[in-house]
Enzyme design. Sequence first.
Site, PDB file in Angstrom:
ATOM      1  N   HIS A 171      -9.458   1.121   5.092  1.00 35.90           N
ATOM      2  CA  HIS A 171      -8.186   1.325   5.796  1.00 35.90           C
ATOM      3  C   HIS A 171      -8.428   2.243   6.998  1.00 35.90           C
ATOM      4  CE1 HIS A 171      -4.074   2.386   6.695  1.00 35.90           C
ATOM      5  NE2 HIS A 171      -3.713   1.332   5.987  1.00 35.90           N
ATOM      6  N   GLU A 199      -6.836   4.640   8.043  1.00 36.37           N
ATOM      7  CA  GLU A 199      -6.616   6.056   7.742  1.00 36.37           C
ATOM      8  C   GLU A 199      -7.864   6.646   7.083  1.00 36.37           C
ATOM      9  OE1 GLU A 199      -2.954   5.354   5.645  1.00 36.37           O
ATOM     10  OE2 GLU A 199      -2.022   4.801   7.545  1.00 36.37           O
ATOM     11  N   SER A 234       3.742  -2.012  10.354  1.00 43.81           N
ATOM     12  CA  SER A 234       5.196  -2.077  10.503  1.00 43.81           C
ATOM     13  C   SER A 234       5.776  -3.438  10.101  1.00 43.81           C
ATOM     14  CB  SER A 234       5.622  -1.694  11.930  1.00 43.81           C
ATOM     15  OG  SER A 234       5.189  -0.389  12.234  1.00 43.81           O
ATOM     16  N   GLY A 261       3.012  -1.070   4.277  1.00 51.79           N
ATOM     17  CA  GLY A 261       3.065   0.353   3.952  1.00 51.79           C
ATOM     18  C   GLY A 261       4.486   0.767   3.626  1.00 51.79           C
ATOM     19  N   GLY A 262       5.165   1.349   4.607  1.00 54.60           N
ATOM     20  CA  GLY A 262       6.494   1.935   4.416  1.00 54.60           C
ATOM     21  C   GLY A 262       7.481   1.042   3.677  1.00 54.60           C
ATOM     22  N   GLU A 286      -5.087  -4.888  10.579  1.00 52.49           N
ATOM     23  CA  GLU A 286      -4.034  -3.898  10.826  1.00 52.49           C
ATOM     24  C   GLU A 286      -4.317  -3.174  12.140  1.00 52.49           C
ATOM     25  OE1 GLU A 286      -2.186  -2.758   6.707  1.00 52.49           O
ATOM     26  OE2 GLU A 286      -3.760  -1.344   7.243  1.00 52.49           O
ATOM     27  N   ASN A 305       0.868  -1.183   0.000  1.00 55.03           N
ATOM     28  CA  ASN A 305       0.000   0.000   0.000  1.00 55.03           C
ATOM     29  C   ASN A 305       0.899   1.225   0.000  1.00 55.03           C
ATOM     30  OD1 ASN A 305      -1.817   2.017   0.477  1.00 55.03           O
ATOM     31  ND2 ASN A 305      -2.417   1.326   2.530  1.00 55.03           N
ATOM     32  N   TRP A 306       0.966   1.875  -1.141  1.00 53.29           N
ATOM     33  CA  TRP A 306       1.879   3.024  -1.278  1.00 53.29           C
ATOM     34  C   TRP A 306       1.321   4.276  -0.606  1.00 53.29           C
ATOM     35  CZ3 TRP A 306       3.694   2.588  -7.135  1.00 53.29           C
ATOM     36  CH2 TRP A 306       4.321   1.338  -7.313  1.00 53.29           C
ATOM     37  N   LYS A 307       0.070   4.220  -0.186  1.00 53.74           N
ATOM     38  CA  LYS A 307      -0.586   5.366   0.477  1.00 53.74           C
ATOM     39  C   LYS A 307      -0.403   6.628  -0.386  1.00 53.74           C
ATOM     40  CE  LYS A 307      -0.160   3.059   4.893  1.00 53.74           C
ATOM     41  NZ  LYS A 307      -0.054   3.153   6.349  1.00 53.74           N
ATOM     42  N   GLY A 357       2.773   2.357  10.882  1.00 55.85           N
ATOM     43  CA  GLY A 357       3.699   3.469  10.681  1.00 55.85           C
ATOM     44  C   GLY A 357       4.396   3.912  11.962  1.00 55.85           C
TER      45      GLY A 357
HETATM   46  P1  13P Z   1       3.233   0.431   7.664  1.00 53.25           P
HETATM   47  O1  13P Z   1       3.723  -0.865   7.075  1.00 53.25           O
HETATM   48  O2  13P Z   1       3.921   1.639   7.150  1.00 53.25           O
HETATM   49  O3  13P Z   1       3.139   0.355   9.160  1.00 53.25           O
HETATM   50  O4  13P Z   1       1.701   0.583   7.139  1.00 53.25           O
HETATM   51  C1  13P Z   1       0.833  -0.470   7.281  1.00 53.25           C
HETATM   52  C2  13P Z   1      -0.409  -0.161   6.536  1.00 53.25           C
HETATM   53  O5  13P Z   1      -1.202   0.650   6.941  1.00 53.25           O
HETATM   54  C3  13P Z   1      -0.619  -0.846   5.258  1.00 53.25           C
HETATM   55  O6  13P Z   1      -1.896  -0.612   4.763  1.00 53.25           O
END
Ligand code: 13P
Length: 254
Positions: A98, A100, A216, A237-238, A170, A9-11, A176
């Site tokens: 998600h 977010e 993470s 994510g990251g 998640e 997920n590149w957000k 994050g």
């Molecule tokens: P991180 O891997 O950056 O913690 O993000 C997880 C996430 O929200 C993937 O959708």
Amino acid sequence: MRNRVMAGNWKMNKTYSEAVELATGLAAELKDGTGSVDVIVAPPAVDLKGVAEVIEQEKAPFALSAQNVYFEESGAYTGETAPSMLESVGATYCIIGHSERRGYFGETDEDINKKAKKLMEHGIIPISCCGEPLEVREAGTHVEFVTDQIKKDTEGLQITDPSKYIIAYEPIWAIGTGKTATADDAQEVCGAIRKTLAEIFGQETADGIRILYGGSAKPTNVAGFLEKDDVDGALVGGASLKADSFAAMVKAAM
Ligand code: 13P
């Protein structure tokens, strides 16, 4: 037998050219294939077409996901994207719910349920997210909290092919933050999710639905999660923003 899933997920990261560059780099890293692992990348909406073109040109072994969708077919919904539009640029998956989106944009379980139904009408596979905030984890009610989300998010869904509906657990406090749930924490909730799915859809369907862990996840810890019975992959994510680190995670799942 459930094929593992590794989804990035590149957000809200990567301009168009940066997204094309990352997809090209990932195609090179994964040129020898991904075995039975379903690899998915979810770039920002404006980057979808560019990444689709890279996938086609490079014959890349990964599929395209959107990060969000609206549950109407078309019309006066400024700023939103319809499922047919995602389909038209080659997205075959879509992340919904998600934390977010729930937290910053007020998405409800009812919205997420409508989005899942609409995506499935269009043959797009939902990656439906759930997860508890820190205060719920500290109160020890995380299993009830998440299984309640699952019941609401899946209400009335017709799942005929369980490989075409994916759940991502998640825990919000692990996203994050560098704070990871342990593999046992992930198994506790993913196992409870599968039990809830079995109560709703029957054991056979529940056994075919992939449940991912997210929060993470990185090359150094992903293997521990994947060892667990009910963890079928990761939503990253990251660590998905660099081709080499995401490719390392794919290889750990192979
Ligand atoms: P991180 O891997 O950056 O913690 O993000 C997880 C996430 O929200 C993937 O959708």
